[in-house]
Motif scaffolding. Structure first.
Motif, PDB file in Angstrom:
ATOM      1  N   CYS A  17     147.331  68.767   7.057  1.00 43.78           N
ATOM      2  CA  CYS A  17     147.301  70.119   6.488  1.00 43.78           C
ATOM      3  C   CYS A  17     147.777  69.991   5.048  1.00 43.78           C
ATOM      4  N   GLU A  74     148.940  71.744   2.750  1.00 46.97           N
ATOM      5  CA  GLU A  74     150.183  72.348   2.280  1.00 46.97           C
ATOM      6  C   GLU A  74     151.398  71.481   2.624  1.00 46.97           C
ATOM      7  N   THR A 128     148.299  74.927  -4.565  1.00 47.27           N
ATOM      8  CA  THR A 128     148.432  75.818  -3.412  1.00 47.27           C
ATOM      9  C   THR A 128     147.379  76.925  -3.352  1.00 47.27           C
ATOM     10  N   PRO A 129     147.040  77.608  -4.450  1.00 49.84           N
ATOM     11  CA  PRO A 129     146.009  78.656  -4.347  1.00 49.84           C
ATOM     12  C   PRO A 129     144.670  78.122  -3.844  1.00 49.84           C
ATOM     13  N   GLU A 185     145.017  77.250  -0.131  1.00 49.73           N
ATOM     14  CA  GLU A 185     144.979  78.450   0.707  1.00 49.73           C
ATOM     15  C   GLU A 185     143.561  78.971   0.876  1.00 49.73           C
ATOM     16  N   ALA A 245     142.904  78.386   4.612  1.00 49.75           N
ATOM     17  CA  ALA A 245     143.617  79.447   5.331  1.00 49.75           C
ATOM     18  C   ALA A 245     143.085  80.837   5.020  1.00 49.75           C
ATOM     19  N   ALA A 246     141.834  80.912   4.579  1.00 48.88           N
ATOM     20  CA  ALA A 246     141.277  82.217   4.216  1.00 48.88           C
ATOM     21  C   ALA A 246     140.179  82.673   5.169  1.00 48.88           C
TER      22      ALA A 246
END
Length: 300
Positions: free
Chosen positions: A194, A196, A244-245, A248, A252-253
């Motif tokens: 993952c 992150e 990170t953006p 994500e 994770a969207a």
């Protein structure tokens, strides 16, 4: 001052969970796979993981999987490791794929927990041991209970670590304590699955990452590890935060990583092609958001 990284890294540290390029008509694009593989290695990837989740392995045939391994091996030579995803919900089939991967030139195999049937831990352990015994290739376990429905429990991993060919874990368990318990008691190489967690796991003794996001920003993610190894923890943290953006949006969207990675690669004119059903391509709005995040990350 440098941070001494002593964790074993049998397949390298910066690994990309590579997409499987298809042509516009949906057939396997081996030329595109070779071009993408060469680009990824040239921009800092130590290894490529083929036919995993991001590689759409449930929708590629056994023949396509073997052809992909051979093509990527030819493209990267000995400049990077090639790890083949062979995990299925069928032990017999997984064994066959592991042997096929060895013949095709893979350096190791990625073996996910059998999904759908949700075997108990003793059956899960027996499955992994049978696959590890089936070929001469080192094995990376793939713990992703959110997709398989079954966790490889830390106590099971500790027992499996006794097998000489089970050398690594790709971790998507979100159990950071459990990971550290295994790290403290074994020589297993733990790879963040993952994005992150790339820096966090590395900082506590992980081997590196197997990254979907690396399909589009391999150099930027590699820079996080390089800064940490150089002893500049604040810089490595800033680089992780800057990514990170995009992480994500890609992971994770609401869209699978294969969909978001292919949308971005297509937008950048790089080999990708369509996803195979039941996946569907990203819409225009999602693609524009991904591209904006990518441009923001790579501009600085």
């Amino acid at each position: 001052m440098t941070n001494t990284v002593s964790a074993p890294a049998p397949f390298g540290r910066a690994l990309c969970a590579m997409i499987t390029p298809f042509t516009a008509t949906g057939t396997l694009d081996l030329d595109g796979a070779q071009r993408l593989a060469a680009r990824l290695v040239g921009l800092g990837c130590d290894g490529l993981v083929l036919s995993g989740t991001t590689g759409e392995s449930p929708t590629t045939s056994d023949t396509e999987k073997a052809e992909l391994i051979a093509a990527v091996r030819e493209a990267v030579g000995d400049r990077a490791s090639v790890v083949a995803g062979v995990g299925t919900f069928d032990t017999r089939h997984t064994v066959e794929l592991a042997r096929s991967a060895e013949k095709a030139g893979a350096d190791g195999v990625l073996v996910v927990s059998p999904y759908y049937s949700r075997p108990p831990q003793d059956a899960l352990e027996a499955h992994f041991l049978e696959v590890a015994d089936a070929s001469g290739l080192p094995v990376m376990l793939y713990d992703i209970p959110g997709r398989t429905g079954t966790r490889i429990e830390p106590e099971t991993v500790l027992r499996l670590a006794g097998h000489p060919r089970i050398v690594a874990v790709k971790d998507c368990s979100y159990d950071f304590l459990g990971i550290q318990k295994v790290l403290a008691r074994t020589e297993l190489a733990y790879y963040a699955g993952c994005d992150e967690h790339n820096l966090a796991l590395y900082a506590v003794g992980g081997a590196g990452y197997v990254s979907t996001v690396a399909n589009v920003v391999p150099a930027e993610l590699r820079a996080v590890l390089d800064a940490f190894e150089a002893g500049d923890t604040p810089v490595s943290a800033r680089l992780q935060q800057r990514a990170t953006p995009l992480i994500e949006l890609m992971m994770a969207a609401g869209l699978p990583g294969a969909v978001t990675a292919k949308a971005l690669l297509d937008a950048l004119g790089l080999p990708a092609g369509p996803v195979r059903a039941p996946l569907r391509p990203a819409g225009r709005e999602a693609t524009e958001g991904l591209l904006a995040a990518y441009e923001s990350l790579t501009a600085g």
